[in-house]
Design an enzyme around this catalytic site. Structure first.
Site, PDB file in Angstrom:
ATOM      1  N   HIS A 100      -3.700  -5.185   0.367  1.00  0.00           N
ATOM      2  CA  HIS A 100      -3.146  -5.691   1.631  1.00  0.00           C
ATOM      3  C   HIS A 100      -3.195  -7.221   1.664  1.00  0.00           C
ATOM      4  O   HIS A 100      -4.153  -7.792   2.212  1.00  0.00           O
ATOM      5  CB  HIS A 100      -3.943  -5.135   2.814  1.00  0.00           C
ATOM      6  CG  HIS A 100      -3.762  -3.673   3.018  1.00  0.00           C
ATOM      7  ND1 HIS A 100      -2.832  -3.155   3.883  1.00  0.00           N
ATOM      8  CD2 HIS A 100      -4.378  -2.621   2.443  1.00  0.00           C
ATOM      9  CE1 HIS A 100      -2.890  -1.837   3.844  1.00  0.00           C
ATOM     10  NE2 HIS A 100      -3.823  -1.493   2.980  1.00  0.00           N
ATOM     11  N   GLU A 110      -1.632  -9.178   3.494  1.00  0.00           N
ATOM     12  CA  GLU A 110      -1.524  -9.700   4.874  1.00  0.00           C
ATOM     13  C   GLU A 110      -2.889 -10.012   5.479  1.00  0.00           C
ATOM     14  O   GLU A 110      -2.983 -10.808   6.408  1.00  0.00           O
ATOM     15  CB  GLU A 110      -0.751  -8.701   5.753  1.00  0.00           C
ATOM     16  CG  GLU A 110      -1.476  -7.412   6.143  1.00  0.00           C
ATOM     17  CD  GLU A 110      -1.401  -6.299   5.107  1.00  0.00           C
ATOM     18  OE1 GLU A 110      -1.099  -6.597   3.924  1.00  0.00           O
ATOM     19  OE2 GLU A 110      -1.656  -5.131   5.467  1.00  0.00           O
ATOM     20  N   CYS A 153       0.836  -1.203   0.000  1.00  0.00           N
ATOM     21  CA  CYS A 153       0.000   0.000   0.000  1.00  0.00           C
ATOM     22  C   CYS A 153       0.875   1.259   0.000  1.00  0.00           C
ATOM     23  O   CYS A 153       1.490   1.559  -1.019  1.00  0.00           O
ATOM     24  CB  CYS A 153      -1.008  -0.044   1.130  1.00  0.00           C
ATOM     25  SG  CYS A 153      -2.472   0.910   0.727  1.00  0.00           S
TER      26      CYS A 153
HETATM   27  N1  GLN Z   1      -2.061   6.693   2.648  1.00  0.00           N
HETATM   28  C1  GLN Z   1      -2.145   5.910   1.466  1.00  0.00           C
HETATM   29  C2  GLN Z   1      -3.491   6.043   0.776  1.00  0.00           C
HETATM   30  O1  GLN Z   1      -4.455   6.433   1.384  1.00  0.00           O
HETATM   31  C3  GLN Z   1      -1.840   4.457   1.738  1.00  0.00           C
HETATM   32  C4  GLN Z   1      -2.834   3.795   2.632  1.00  0.00           C
HETATM   33  C5  GLN Z   1      -2.345   2.499   3.224  1.00  0.00           C
HETATM   34  O2  GLN Z   1      -1.130   2.231   3.265  1.00  0.00           O
HETATM   35  N2  GLN Z   1      -3.252   1.682   3.709  1.00  0.00           N
HETATM   36  O3  GLN Z   1      -3.614   5.747  -0.389  1.00  0.00           O
END
Ligand code: GLN
Length: 551
Positions: free
Chosen positions: A515, A517, A389
């Site tokens: 994600h 995970e 992310c």
């Molecule tokens: N801050 C980033 C976004 O909103 C990444 C979010 C995250 O790592 N879950 O796109």
């Protein structure tokens, strides 16, 4: 085709007393695992006493990780344990907060549902709590629904929850509900004794709320001798075989087997009047445990993030490494690296002994330059890299700055007026002003390109992964990146969003917008983690071989 018979559910409630952090989620998950291994269909839900609608707006320091389900619910991290233990999916219905319950009741009041009446905690809030407690059981999918009640007996906030449990227990047949109370038996060094008094008080408080616990699970650092068990049984009004010892374990994944030894599952089934003499199917679980406990190799992975003081902020990542390590018969040591402590000047010293680096998800500006410095170092030195992310977004920025040469490339999250917005706000986020529940959340499809690292890892081209973000790879620059060797190898087929990037000239360089995970379980370790650990192992072997050649 014959339709599946609808099941009539029974309900187990898990409450906690004496102190928080006794591990209600692990006990609930372990019992569920044992019941599942007996062929029963089980789900677990968590009721949280706080007033937020969900934990999505909380700082990870307050609450640990926010766990996202397939249907896009932002939930308590215990739901991660439920999925990892049971290998079944949860949803919004599995996590209810006081905030959500009040919101539903007040919305109904405004609609006029209670016209003429005074709306009160009892019966309106408790009715809404009961409705939610029984909801999953009414789907016909489950033999048993386990409800974990967050917080501690005695908390002001927990009172309506306990009242709802009391009413459910009273209204259903006696053998259809069961209350398990998790408590602590401290050991006083100076007296050299285990003390039962805090448990007695905690049970008394539960009794004052009208609930007699059926089973006591006692957390303890020392085995509970028979006389202590007898005393607990006598003072707490339970039978002696309802006093279950729960010793500290070296891994949470050993707890189901400890509970099996203590016959928690048998006791619960007996009290719920469920006859089940099936042999427990725990072979795969035991194989996992033995691989976990007997690794033949080890690697050290740097986890670069900004909440590293609180390991719970990265709970699912840590557990994914445990699953992936066992699958590689390899112990994964995590070196926690605070992104704010990393600079171009110290990056070599901090990262040179690692076998792989994971750059974690996150929000906001702090620690960003440290993450970018780490990614540059592992990219240039061909150390396995995994960015999740925000970690992927930082990899894109690093590539733009140091390979393409756009020195002030950035994400508009951190620099709204950057000349090269390589990470941009998603189109459908532009008019969003509310913060709660408005990110791109939940499971989305991703199409993987053929003959890529991603396709080799997944062994298929169509996948689904969970998301939680507002910003995205800016497709306007895709060509520039691909010309310079950073490829978009996973794409959302519906809106073309870039979900995976990789660098074929690097032995393992993987950035994912989703994600992974959140989907790793004991029975199904996530392939991206499994292959990342494998790459780290290869890297460490090569490093050792090179050193011995020089030596
Ligand atoms: N801050 C980033 C976004 O909103 C990444 C979010 C995250 O790592 N879950 O796109």
């Amino acid at each position: 085709m014959a339709s599946k018979a609808r099941k009539t559910a029974k309900y187990i409630f898990v409450t906690g007393g004496v102190t928080s952090s006794l591990g209600k989620g692990i006990i609930a998950s372990s019992l569920a695992k044992l019941l599942q291994a007996r062929g029963l269909s089980v789900t677990i839900q968590k009721f949280d006493p706080y007033l937020n609608i969900d934990p999505g707006t909380m700082n990870p320091y307050e609450h640990g990780e926010c766990y996202v389900t397939d249907d896009g619910a932002e939930t308590d991290l215990d739901l991660g344990h439920y999925e990892r233990f049971l290998n079944v999916r949860t949803s919004q219905a599995n996590n209810v907060t006081t905030g959500r319950v009040y919101h539903n009741v007040i919305t109904a009041e405004r609609r006029g549902d209670f016209l003429g009446k005074t709306v009160q905690i009892v019966p309106h809030i408790t009715d809404e709590l009961k409705r939610n407690m029984l909801l999953l059981g009414q789907t016909g999918d489950y033999d048993i629904v386990i409800t974990e009640i967050g917080g501690c007996v005695g908390d002001i906030e927990s009172l309506p929850f306990l009242e709802a449990v009391r009413q459910v227990k009273f209204e259903l047949n006696e053998k259809d509900t069961l209350v398990i109370h998790l408590t602590l038996i401290p050991y006083l060094n100076s007296a050299g004794e285990l003390k039962t008094k805090p448990t007695q008080h905690s049970v008394r408080m539960l009794q004052e709320a009208g609930i007699q616990p059926d089973i006591l699970v006692c957390r303890t650092e020392h085995p509970l001798p028979q006389d202590i068990r007898k005393k607990i049984a006598l003072f707490c009004n339970v039978q002696i075989n309802s006093v279950i010892e729960s010793m500290d374990a070296d891994t949470i994944y050993a707890v189901p087997l400890m509970m099996l030894k203590e016959r928690l599952d048998q006791r619960a089934l007996y009290m719920l009047d469920i006859y089940n003499d099936k042999d427990l199917d725990l072979d795969a679980w035991k194989t996992f445990l033995s691989r976990l406990k007997n690794p033949v190799d080890s690697v050290t992975i740097g986890l670069v993030g900004k909440y590293v003081e609180l390991h719970d902020a990265y709970k699912s990542i840590v557990e994914s490494f445990i699953h992936a390590g066992a699958s590689n018969e390899c112990k994964v040591n995590i070196e926690w690296i605070h992104s704010e402590s990393l600079t171009e000047a110290n990056v070599i010293q901090k990262l040179e002994n690692l076998d792989g680096v994971l750059v974690a998800p996150g929000f906001g500006e702090s620690g960003i330059e440290g993450k970018i410095a780490a990614i540059q170092y592992v990219r240039e030195n061909k150390i396995p890299f995994f960015g999740i992310c925000l970690g992927m977004q930082m990899a894109v920025i690093e590539y733009a700055r140091n390979v393409i040469g756009w020195k002030n490339a950035h994400s508009v999250e951190m620099d709204a007026t950057t000349e090269y917005p390589v990470i941009n706000l998603m189109e459908d986020q532009k008019d969003v002003s509310n913060k709660g529940g408005t990110m791109r959340l939940g499971s989305y499809p991703c199409k993987i390109k053929k003959d890529t690292l991603a396709s080799r890892i997944y062994g298929k081209l169509n996948i689904k992964e969970r998301h939680r973000h507002r910003y995205e790879f800016n497709n306007e620059y895709l060509k520039n990146f691909e010309e310079k060797g950073l490829l978009a190898t996973g794409i959302n087929p519906e809106n073309n969003l870039v979900e995976m990037v990789e660098m074929p000239s690097h032995p393992f360089y993987m950035g994912v917008q989703f994600h992974p995970e959140l989907k790793s379980t004991v029975m199904n370790p996530h392939p991206l983690f499994v292959h990342f650990v494998k790459a780290a192992l290869t890297y460490s072997h090569e490093k050792r071989a090179a050193i011995s050649r020089i030596g």
